[in-house]
Scaffold this active site. Structure first.
Site, mmCIF file in Angstrom:
data_model
loop_
_atom_site.group_PDB
_atom_site.id
_atom_site.type_symbol
_atom_site.label_atom_id
_atom_site.label_comp_id
_atom_site.label_asym_id
_atom_site.label_seq_id
_atom_site.Cartn_x
_atom_site.Cartn_y
_atom_site.Cartn_z
ATOM 1 N N GLY A 137 -8.417 -7.171 4.243
ATOM 2 C CA GLY A 137 -9.228 -7.199 5.447
ATOM 3 C C GLY A 137 -8.600 -7.891 6.641
ATOM 4 N N TYR A 196 11.235 -34.999 -19.831
ATOM 5 C CA TYR A 196 9.788 -34.833 -19.704
ATOM 6 C C TYR A 196 9.323 -35.060 -18.275
ATOM 7 C CZ TYR A 196 9.290 -39.920 -19.465
ATOM 8 O OH TYR A 196 9.382 -41.228 -19.071
ATOM 9 N N SER A 224 12.888 -43.520 -15.802
ATOM 10 C CA SER A 224 11.746 -42.729 -15.360
ATOM 11 C C SER A 224 11.771 -42.751 -13.837
ATOM 12 C CB SER A 224 10.444 -43.340 -15.887
ATOM 13 O OG SER A 224 9.353 -42.655 -15.332
ATOM 14 N N ARG A 244 -3.493 -1.292 -6.364
ATOM 15 C CA ARG A 244 -2.650 -2.486 -6.243
ATOM 16 C C ARG A 244 -3.019 -3.419 -7.381
ATOM 17 N NH1 ARG A 244 -5.876 -4.348 -0.955
ATOM 18 N NH2 ARG A 244 -7.879 -4.601 -1.961
ATOM 19 N N MET A 293 -5.768 -7.062 8.344
ATOM 20 C CA MET A 293 -5.200 -6.219 9.376
ATOM 21 C C MET A 293 -6.025 -4.962 9.513
ATOM 22 S SD MET A 293 -1.241 -6.987 9.080
ATOM 23 C CE MET A 293 -1.178 -6.153 7.551
ATOM 24 N N ARG A 315 -3.238 3.183 8.411
ATOM 25 C CA ARG A 315 -3.571 2.045 7.561
ATOM 26 C C ARG A 315 -2.433 1.040 7.545
ATOM 27 N NH1 ARG A 315 -4.854 4.664 1.835
ATOM 28 N NH2 ARG A 315 -6.082 2.747 1.633
ATOM 29 N N CYS A 356 7.574 -39.852 -13.333
ATOM 30 C CA CYS A 356 6.143 -40.120 -13.293
ATOM 31 C C CYS A 356 5.743 -40.118 -11.827
ATOM 32 C CB CYS A 356 5.820 -41.442 -13.960
ATOM 33 S SG CYS A 356 6.692 -42.835 -13.266
ATOM 34 N N HIS A 412 -16.163 -8.646 1.175
ATOM 35 C CA HIS A 412 -15.097 -9.515 1.665
ATOM 36 C C HIS A 412 -15.178 -10.911 1.054
ATOM 37 C CE1 HIS A 412 -13.394 -12.386 4.638
ATOM 38 N NE2 HIS A 412 -12.385 -11.532 4.576
ATOM 39 N N LYS A 417 0.829 -1.202 0.000
ATOM 40 C CA LYS A 417 0.000 0.000 0.000
ATOM 41 C C LYS A 417 0.865 1.255 0.000
ATOM 42 C CE LYS A 417 -3.744 -0.478 2.408
ATOM 43 N NZ LYS A 417 -4.355 -0.728 3.729
HETATM 44 P P1 ADP Z 1 -7.555 -2.359 3.624
HETATM 45 O O1 ADP Z 1 -6.129 -2.731 3.620
HETATM 46 O O2 ADP Z 1 -8.382 -3.262 4.446
HETATM 47 O O3 ADP Z 1 -8.071 -2.100 2.256
HETATM 48 P P2 ADP Z 1 -7.375 0.485 3.964
HETATM 49 O O4 ADP Z 1 -6.199 0.973 4.681
HETATM 50 O O5 ADP Z 1 -7.334 0.579 2.494
HETATM 51 O O6 ADP Z 1 -7.668 -0.993 4.429
HETATM 52 O O7 ADP Z 1 -8.561 1.303 4.537
HETATM 53 C C1 ADP Z 1 -9.876 0.895 4.696
HETATM 54 C C2 ADP Z 1 -10.803 1.894 4.054
HETATM 55 O O8 ADP Z 1 -10.608 3.181 4.548
HETATM 56 C C3 ADP Z 1 -10.629 1.965 2.565
HETATM 57 O O9 ADP Z 1 -11.895 2.005 1.950
HETATM 58 C C4 ADP Z 1 -9.896 3.251 2.361
HETATM 59 O O10 ADP Z 1 -10.167 3.803 1.107
HETATM 60 C C5 ADP Z 1 -10.420 4.106 3.505
HETATM 61 N N1 ADP Z 1 -9.430 5.094 3.877
HETATM 62 C C6 ADP Z 1 -8.202 4.858 4.336
HETATM 63 N N2 ADP Z 1 -7.519 5.987 4.525
HETATM 64 C C7 ADP Z 1 -8.330 6.988 4.169
HETATM 65 C C8 ADP Z 1 -8.189 8.416 4.120
HETATM 66 N N3 ADP Z 1 -7.052 9.000 4.451
HETATM 67 N N4 ADP Z 1 -9.235 9.128 3.713
HETATM 68 C C9 ADP Z 1 -10.380 8.515 3.363
HETATM 69 N N5 ADP Z 1 -10.579 7.197 3.376
HETATM 70 C C10 ADP Z 1 -9.568 6.428 3.771
HETATM 71 MG MG MG Z 2 -7.836 -0.786 1.006
HETATM 72 MG MG MG Z 3 -8.105 -3.084 6.765
#
Ligand code: ADP
Ligand code: MG
Ligand code: MG
Length: 918
Positions: free
Chosen positions: A114, A892, A805, A372, A116, A105, A872, A490, A32
């Protein structure tokens, strides 16, 4: 004294048209963080990313190595970076007049959707909220943001990271959620957005009191405490139970650690001119080259993914049965949609791969929050790779590396039999989140899914929605069905990653409060343990158990294109293990270039085996050579016919035929009827027969009288089989065909065995040539290498054998001394305690068994440079093992027909990888 050592850089800033890091720094910044830097700072992109900074994964490692403390320099570096953000945004963190709010984040090297934690709206307190209200003139928004912060913080930081999660599963988030739902229910609201300022204010007070009572400490009203609490919680979440389980399934090393991103908040929840969404540059479910996504007006962060409201489509293409009536982003905010569409195109062009993006619109201004490489199922992966190659976006090697060999399994996935679908009506329809068909017995909890699956049951997990806590159960289920949630929920995300059949947002079924049954719209009630069938490609739910069938791969154009590239790239041949004309045809359809293992004994098992088996039994219990010869003569006709039919299908391809391998007693009948019949046929008394059978008993049959040892003690067994092989080939030659049998002697340990058998073969060969009037019947003579001694003495074995083989199943068994049939008792413990990393029967043990193979090849080729070498056994279809076979110079690999496409792709990837190395 002296030169001060440069301090390590623990914090990397991004925003304002530049960034300290970039995409190549994933190991340090996490996926990220690296991508935020790339989007913000790369001259090709320069996208509107809210400014922020990344605390590196090195800090996570430090944190765990030093009793959960931080390096000294960290605080200063964070304060400095925070100041830069303040300058860029023009607000101050903790300021009571105009506060900067931030998100914290998580972000590991590889995305763990989802798994962490993320905390939004950090910096809001009793005091700063007044500033936010004054600035925005929007108290409703401010309190909405505040209640979200309080809930997230209590859950993620105070409870989960604090290690005080209650065992009963009813954590603080659930408690607070129920309070929210209660107010909504009381007022008759269906959406969060309907809550008024006063209601939100009251909720905030209630939330805080509840937190104090339930968690024993107050929600912190100090912005800095909130910030550091959240940072620590993210680091702690790396070792949370969910993240740990996910890493085990996905084989992500525990040592990697996570980075933490701190980023200025932008708000999608400021009203109807604000929104938040998730999108993909191509359809991740089908691979189609179409911009695809969902969004929610007046919402924040996880709302879209959590499925609390039905998300709206970003464009016409993204509409589905649930969202058809909703206006798209393109209709609602056309110029913002155009802007977003421009960015997504730029992103895909830049990364040259499908991107999964998060965006937020704050009061008519678009921000990019994440990108990503998007997860995709196998069908989509193949289509994207082939199409991107044809579009000229990527080259052939890149296209081939884009598809994980095992993803091809999904293209072979069972589908609900279309004929059955014609006569059955579905009981409900949802969103098709994961293609293919599946059937199983309904369970309603993840725990049940795990337990039932452990007992060998096929289950389908049915839930309102799934959360990261459910991953284990989802993994063990045949398919997943949720009643809520959209295509980016999810469940959809996780199922897509695994290529699992999945239907989400199926609001036509309702799960009973006791979670023991569900009722479909048409009134059908399905109880726990009852069967349902899903068509994940169309989103259809059927009651009961329906037939599943497989699809014709070669009709898939993208697959054909990709396989064309495979054939241009790979040097390793791929054969199949097949014993019947039917399997042989299947193997050819999957692109096999021969048969690497045809087991003569297969004809004594299963359908149509009665007659030949009876004659084999006669042979086995024969006492004199005469008796045995007589029985074998009867058997000959069957063996020849059997071999001929497969050789005919494999016209022009080599077929390795292994002479009889299993210990004889395996074929002896045990029921009285059969024994009596046998005694009668042989003209002997039952008591005599029983005694003969008893004599065949062995204490350790796997190491007993089997394989070549049978051919040595009963040469007529070898003679009969070889006669059948060469006659079958001769007859086909006379028919104008090109058969190519390879006669393979099993379970050898010394060249003397090979010489002994070769003399028999030579004699039969001369006889066959004369009998059929042919100058030549092309064939090869060789052996399996499955006993360690044979590998060590390979230079001698190759004096006689023209091919080897490697029978890696037995070779593994005999190298480890692990009985293949009895590993269940201890192997799971070995894997669990990491005494072994993989099951050596699934993935070749490259270090040990692999060394024997290497020695075998080297020594064999030192005697006979043109020695043909293959493998094999189960390993032939395991991608890692295939790559190993390529590297050590085999000619092979041979695997079951259904693994042939996988092995072919793995072989191409192996060729690309060795090219890159040289
Ligand atoms: P995940 O790794 O679970 O996708 P994120 O870190 O991307 O978690 O964050 C979860 C949600 O919060 C995402 O929808 C993201 O876009 C939103 N979010 C994170 N940081 C910000 C921010 N600075 N402003 C607005 N929304 C945010
Ligand atoms: Mg995200
Ligand atoms: Mg998260």
């Amino acid at each position: 004294m002296g030169i001060p050592t440069p301090t390590t850089k623990f914090v990397y800033s991004f925003g304002g048209g530049k960034a300290d890091g970039n995409e190549s720094m994933k190991n340090l910044l996490g996926g990220k963080g690296a991508n935020l830097a790339e989007m913000a700072g790369h001259p090709n992109l320069l996208l509107p990313v809210p400014p922020g900074f990344t605390i590196t994964t090195a800090v996570c490692t430090y944190y765990y190595d030093h009793g959960r403390t931080y390096p000294n320099e960290l605080k200063t570096q964070v304060n400095q970076a925070l100041e830069e953000v303040e300058q860029l945004v023009g607000k101050k963190f903790g300021d009571e007049k105009d506060p900067l709010l931030v998100s914290v984040r998580s972000g590991a090297r590889r995305s763990m959707p989802g798994m962490m934690e993320t905390v939004l709206n950090i910096g809001l307190t009793e005091k700063t909220i007044e500033g936010l209200i004054a600035q925005t003139n929007n108290p409703r928004f401010a309190y909405d943001a505040y209640r979200r912060l309080i809930m997230m913080y209590a859950d993620v930081v105070m409870e989960k990271a604090g290690g005080i999660e209650p065992k009963n599963g009813k954590g603080i988030r659930k408690v607070l959620d129920e309070k929210l739902e209660h107010v909504k229910h009381q007022r008759g609201y269906s959406n969060d957005t309907e809550l008024t300022v006063d209601e939100l204010k009251k909720l905030v007070v209630d939330f805080k009191e509840t937190i104090k009572t339930n968690l024993g400490q107050p929600f912190p009203e100090d912005p800095m405490e909130q910030l550091w609490g959240s940072v620590s919680a993210v680091f702690a979440s790396w070792n949370g139970k969910r993240a740990f389980e996910y890493r085990r399934i996905e084989k992500i090393p525990d040592e990697w650690g996570t980075a933490v991103n701190v980023q200025a908040m932008v708000f999608g929840n400021m009203g109807d001119d604000s929104a938040t969404g998730v999108a993909f540059t191509r359809n991740p479910g089908t691979g189609e080259n179409q911009f695809y996504g969902e969004f929610l007006v007046n919402a924040q962060g996880e709302d879209v993914v959590a499925g609390i409201r039905t998300p709206a489509p970003v464009n016409e293409y993204s509409k589905n049965d649930q969202s058809r009536h909703l206006p798209s982003l393109e209709q609602l905010m056309p110029s913002l949609y155009q802007e977003l569409d421009g960015y997504q195109k730029r992103l895909e062009g830049h990364y040259k791969d499908m991107q999964d993006i998060e965006f937020t619109i704050e009061k008519g201004k678009l921000y990019m929050l994440q990108c990503r490489v998007g997860k995709r199922n196998g069908v989509a992966a193949v289509r994207m790779a082939a199409e991107m190659f044809e579009e000229g976006l990527i080259d052939s090697d890149t296209a081939l590396m884009r598809v994980a060999p095992t993803q091809l399994v999904e293209l072979l996935l069972p589908m609900v039999d279309p004929k059955e679908e014609l006569v059955h009506a579905p009981i409900a329809k949802g969103l098709p989140a994961g293609p293919g068909g599946a059937k199983g017995r309904v369970v309603f909890t993840s725990i049940d899914a795990v337990e039932w699956a452990a007992k060998g049951e096929k289950v389908i997990l049915v839930r309102e929605e799934t959360s990261p806590e459910d991953v284990d159960g989802m993994h063990k289920s045949q398919a997943i069905l949720t009643t809520k949630g959209g295509m980016t929920s999810h469940a959809a995300l996780v199922a897509r990653g695994w290529g699992k059949c999945c239907i989400v947002g199926c609001n036509e079924i309702h799960i009973a409060d006791d979670h023991k049954s569900f009722r479909a719209k048409d009134g059908t009630v399905v109880h726990e343990g009852e069967w349902i069938t899903l068509n994940g490609t169309k989103g259809l739910v059927y009651n009961g158990e329906m037939k599943l069938t497989s699809i014709d791969l070669n009709l898939n154009q993208s697959y054909s294109k990709l396989m064309e590239l495979v054939n241009q790239t790979k040097t390793l041949h791929v054969r199949a293990n097949a014993d019947t004309p039917k399997d042989a045809k299947q193997a050819i359809a999957f692109g096999a270039e021969g048969i690497g293992l045809f087991r003569t004994e297969h004809m004594f098992y299963g359908e149509g085996s009665d007659d030949p088996l009876f004659r084999l039994r006669k042979m086995i219990v024969s006492k004199t050579e005469d008796e045995r010869r007589h029985a074998l003569d009867e058997l000959y006709t069957f063996v020849k016919k059997d071999i001929k039919s497969t050789l005919e299908v494999m016209d022009g391809f080599p077929v390795t035929i292994r002479l009889l391998d299993p210990p004889l007693h395996e074929f002896v009948p045990h029921d009285k009827d059969k024994l009596q019949q046998l005694a009668k046929e042989l003209g002997i008394r039952m008591s005599v027969l029983k005694r003969r059978v008893l004599e065949l008993h062995e204490n350790n049959p796997m190491l007993g009288h089997r394989g070549v040892r049978l051919g040595v003690s009963y040469p007529e067994i070898t003679v009969t089989q070889v006669r059948a092989i060469l006659s079958a080939a001769a007859e086909l030659i006379l028919d104008g065909k090109k058969p190519f049998p390879e006669i393979m002697i099993p379970v050898t340990c010394t060249v003397n065995e090979l010489r002994h058998q070769k003399a028999l073969v030579d004699k039969v060969y001369e006889g066959a040539k004369a009998h059929f009037g042919l100058d030549e019947i092309p064939f090869m003579y060789g052996t399996m290498i499955e006993i360690p001694r044979a590998a060590l003495k390979a230079n001698h074995m190759a004096e006689v054998a023209e091919f080897f083989s490697f029978g890696t199943n037995d070779l593994t068994q005999m190298s480890f001394g692990f009985s293949r049939d009895d590993i269940g008792g201890f192997l799971p413990i070995y894997l669990d305690q990491k005494l072994l990393h993989d099951d050596p029967f699934q993935t070749i043990d490259q270090e040990g068994v692999g060394e024997l193979i290497r020695i075998g090849i080297d020594r064999g080729r030192s005697t006979r440079p043109e020695l043909e070498v293959g493998i094999c056994g189960e390993h032939g279809g395991d991608p890692e093992s295939v790559k190993f076979c390529h590297r050590i110079g085999m000619n092979y690999v041979s695997c079951s027909p259904f693994r042939v496409p996988i092995a072919r792709l793995a072989a191409a990837q192996a060729a690309i990888e060795s090219k890159a190395k040289n």
